[in-house]
Design an enzyme around this catalytic site. Structure first.
Site, PDB file in Angstrom:
ATOM      1  CB  SER A 180      69.286 143.631 111.934  1.00  0.00           C
ATOM      2  OG  SER A 180      68.832 142.668 113.107  1.00  0.00           O
ATOM      3  CG  HIS A 208      70.838 145.889 108.514  1.00  0.00           C
ATOM      4  ND1 HIS A 208      70.066 146.719 108.446  1.00  0.00           N
ATOM      5  CD2 HIS A 208      70.345 144.734 108.897  1.00  0.00           C
ATOM      6  CE1 HIS A 208      68.670 146.205 108.948  1.00  0.00           C
ATOM      7  NE2 HIS A 208      68.941 145.081 109.209  1.00  0.00           N
ATOM      8  CE  LYS A 240      66.249 145.183 106.458  1.00  0.00           C
ATOM      9  NZ  LYS A 240      66.558 143.780 106.993  1.00  0.00           N
TER      10      LYS A 240
END
Ligand code: PLP
Length: 400
Positions: A180, A208, A240
């Site tokens: 990350s 991610h 995200k």
């Protein structure tokens, strides 16, 4: 002042002296490439809304409709009476999207990681983690009571050696898919081989990568063609690239049933608002079919990296939308972030303990919502930063 607050004030002053003080900014607009922060319009290079879905009109409309159909709150935990039609449909769609038997929704990725690790491992067991893993994976291992063994970043041989000498209990390898704060990828194919060979569980947290990597946005495991047999535990987050909120664990029917019985962060907490599930169902569909968002991201990543390379900026080994520039000292990273802010660009300075000591950095993130012009503006502002050249003067630091 009472002695308790005086004690806190002293601790706060110490945090400030170390350049580690954290402050929140108040955002006045929806998430997007341009935002207004405390009255100032800024180009936003620090959100994880990689596909630009957090304020997509169809996702927002689904949220509104979901609230009309199901109300605002879920009212209870999933195992009591909070598990609604919307949650269930989303779980089925997540299982299909990731090519797993089943998926289980959690309220956040942090809770998913705590829940999975502490359900599968306990005293006498061993959890193996990459040194640069996300805090939630480390905290999950700590909470479990198992022995936590951290191996050097990406070091498959180190992991294998650790597994070979581990105690006889359960062995669980847990790793970020996309790191990350670095943006690089875990060697997932190698991890799968080592875990299989040593009879260990493998858990990949693709917070991610989900939505961003893979031809259909299924994440790093889709990109590498790794099935449920290769990686039995897949964690993805929805706040995200998917632009909403929440997280899920995907895997075999037995794994999901076991987590429903045993994962305390699943059992003892209120279910997500069903409207969030409805909004996420729309964003999954968009992420799956609108390939142009991933293509656009890829173009911007190339543009940024080429430009940064030409400027001699301290790029890291990353092909993902996370494009950090390694600065080194905390104060230098803060100064760089502040200079960019003055130029109308929001880029956060990431400092320890989020990253190892001596590796403070600017964490630049790109999204499908950015324009080429905005990326060029960022490069131009970066070219004027003295801090970007400072790294060379910092002695290389052990990663903690
Ligand atoms: C953001 C993140 C999480 C936490 O997910 P939330 O849904 O925000 O709690 C977990 N793991 C990784 C690698 C992350 O980057």
């Amino acid at each position: 002042m009472n002695p308790r607050d005086a004690w806190l004030r002293e601790r706060l002053a110490e945090i400030e002296r170390q350049g580690l003080y954290r402050r929140r900014r108040i955002l006045e607009t929806p998430q997007g490439a341009e935002i207004v922060v405390e009255g100032r319009r800024l180009v936003n290079f620090c959100s994880n809304d990689y596909l630009g879905l957090a304020n997509h009109p169809d996702v927002v409309a689904a949220l509104r409709k979901g609230a009309e159909d199901y109300g605002a709150g879920s009212g209870a935990a999933h195992l009591v009476c909070g598990h609604g039609r919307a949650h269930h449909a989303l779980e089925e769609e997540l299982a299909r999207f990731t090519g797993r038997d089943r998926a289980l929704l959690f309220s956040t990725g942090y809770m998913a990681n705590l829940g999975v690790i502490s359900a599968l491992a306990g005293r006498g067991d061993s959890v193996f983690e990459d040194r640069l893993n996300h805090a939630s994976l480390l905290d999950g291992a700590r909470l479990s009571g198992a022995r936590l063994r951290r191996y050097a970043h990406g070091d498959l041989a180190g992991l294998e050696a650790g597994l070979a000498e581990a105690a006889p209990g359960t062995k669980l390898v847990a790793c970020d898919g996309v790191f990350s704060m670095d943006g690089d990828l875990a060697p997932v194919t190698g991890l799968a081989a080592v875990a299989l060979d040593r009879g260990a569980w493998l858990m990949i947290d693709d917070a991610h990568g989900f939505g961003v990597l893979g031809a259909r946005g299924g994440g790093l495991l889709e990109a590498r063609g790794l099935s449920q047999d290769d990686v039995p535990i897949l964690v993805g987050t929805l706040g995200k690239a998917l632009g909403t909120f929440g997280a899920f664990v995907a895997g075999s029917h037995e794994l999901i049933e076991y987590l429903i019985q045993k994962a305390r962060t699943y059992i003892y907490t209120t279910a997500l608002p069903p409207a969030i599930a409805e909004a996420t169902r729309v964003s999954i569909t968009l992420a799956g079919v609108e390939h142009w968002r991933r293509e656009r991201l890829h173009t911007l990543i190339q543009l940024f990296r080429r430009g940064a390379q030409n400027l001699g900026l301290p790029l890291m080994e990353s092909g993902t939308p996370i494009q950090p520039l390694l600065i080194g000292r905390n104060e230098a990273a803060l100064r760089a972030s502040k200079a960019l802010l003055e130029a109308g660009l929001l880029v956060s300075a990431i400092r320890p303990p989020t990253v190892p000591n001596g590796t403070a950095r600017l964490r630049i993130t790109l999204t499908a919502g950015h324009t080429e012009t905005q990326v060029e503006r960022l490069l131009e502002a970066l070219s004027r930063l003295p801090e970007a050249a400072e790294r060379q003067r910092v002695p290389s630091e052990s990663r903690s």
